[in-house]
Design a protein around this motif. Structure first.
Motif, short mmCIF file in Angstrom:
data_model
loop_
_atom_site.label_atom_id
_atom_site.label_comp_id
_atom_site.label_asym_id
_atom_site.label_seq_id
_atom_site.Cartn_x
_atom_site.Cartn_y
_atom_site.Cartn_z
N VAL A 84 0.85 -1.19 0.00
CA VAL A 84 0.00 0.00 0.00
C VAL A 84 0.88 1.24 0.00
N TRP A 85 0.53 2.16 -0.86
CA TRP A 85 1.25 3.43 -1.02
C TRP A 85 0.27 4.58 -0.86
N ARG A 86 0.81 5.76 -0.65
CA ARG A 86 0.01 6.99 -0.66
C ARG A 86 0.74 8.03 -1.49
N MET A 87 -0.02 8.99 -1.98
CA MET A 87 0.58 10.12 -2.70
C MET A 87 -0.35 11.31 -2.57
N ASP A 88 0.19 12.48 -2.78
CA ASP A 88 -0.63 13.68 -2.83
C ASP A 88 -1.55 13.59 -4.04
N ILE A 89 -2.61 14.33 -4.04
CA ILE A 89 -3.60 14.28 -5.12
C ILE A 89 -2.99 14.66 -6.47
N ASN A 105 0.20 -6.90 0.34
CA ASN A 105 -0.71 -6.04 1.08
C ASN A 105 -1.46 -5.16 0.09
N GLY A 106 -2.79 -5.08 0.20
CA GLY A 106 -3.52 -4.29 -0.78
C GLY A 106 -4.96 -4.00 -0.37
N ASN A 107 -5.74 -3.57 -1.33
CA ASN A 107 -7.16 -3.21 -1.17
C ASN A 107 -7.37 -2.17 -0.06
N PRO A 108 -6.71 -1.03 -0.14
CA PRO A 108 -6.81 -0.03 0.92
C PRO A 108 -8.11 0.76 0.90
N ASP A 109 -8.50 1.23 2.09
CA ASP A 109 -9.58 2.19 2.25
C ASP A 109 -9.15 3.15 3.35
N LEU A 110 -9.63 4.38 3.30
CA LEU A 110 -9.26 5.40 4.28
C LEU A 110 -10.36 5.61 5.31
N SER A 111 -9.93 5.93 6.52
CA SER A 111 -10.90 6.31 7.55
C SER A 111 -11.46 7.69 7.20
N PRO A 112 -12.68 7.99 7.67
CA PRO A 112 -13.29 9.29 7.34
C PRO A 112 -12.48 10.50 7.81
N ASP A 113 -11.69 10.34 8.88
CA ASP A 113 -10.86 11.46 9.33
C ASP A 113 -9.55 11.56 8.55
N GLY A 114 -9.31 10.61 7.64
CA GLY A 114 -8.12 10.64 6.79
C GLY A 114 -6.83 10.26 7.50
N ARG A 115 -6.91 9.76 8.74
CA ARG A 115 -5.70 9.46 9.51
C ARG A 115 -5.22 8.01 9.38
#
Length: 159
Positions: free
Chosen positions: A30-35, A49-59
């Motif tokens: 799992v990776w992240r990047m700016d928009i 590791n995969g299939n990510p989802d974000l919490s509503p607070d984005g943390r």
């Protein structure tokens, strides 16, 4: 993004970040990047590791880790760090509830009744099944059918 195959994106509620699965370097993580595509950062270390989802607070990023041989739900800070394991039954396709308190996912466990379906877990990770420890809804055992509409299902059940 660069190199490898990238997919399963999720955008943070504030629109700043995208989390996604990537097999760059030969391992799915799992990776992240700016928009805008900048500031790419690997969030998980492992073989698969995969299939990510974000919490509503984005943390937090909730994802599935197959490193132990079966799919287990885990979460990691959107900034990276040590992951927290959330499930024992084999699970996949996590979706965080709109209030951030629970996670719905597809599960399969031949020892459970029913052996396949949707389970609800507390986001905090204490306990395995929410809703008084019972499965709250059965889904068809074919994973493709479980994938279809899972986000809408979570909104109906938990929203």
């Amino acid at each position: 993004t660069q190199d490898g195959s990238n997919g399963v994106p999720a955008v943070s509620p504030d629109g700043r970040l995208i989390v996604y699965s990537s097999n760059r370097g030969g391992k799915l993580n799992v990776w992240r990047m700016d928009i805008d595509g900048g500031n790419q950062q690997q969030l998980t270390e492992g073989q698969m590791n995969g299939n990510p989802d974000l919490s509503p607070d984005g943390r937090w990023v909730v994802y599935v880790s197959w490193d132990s041989g079966n799919g287990a739900l885990c979460k990691v800070s959107v900034e990276g760090g040590r992951p927290v394991r959330l499930s024992d039954p084999t699970a996949n396709l996590p979706v965080v509830s709109p209030d951030g308190r629970q996670i719905a996912c597809y599960y399969w466990d031949e020892q459970a009744e029913p052996p396949r379906g949707t389970m609800i877990l507390p986001f905090a990770g204490s306990g395995f099944l929410a809703a008084e420890g019972r499965i709250v809804l059965r889904l068809a055992p074919r994973i493709g059918q479980a994938e279809h509409g899972l986000s809408q299902l979570v909104e109906q059940l938990l929203g």
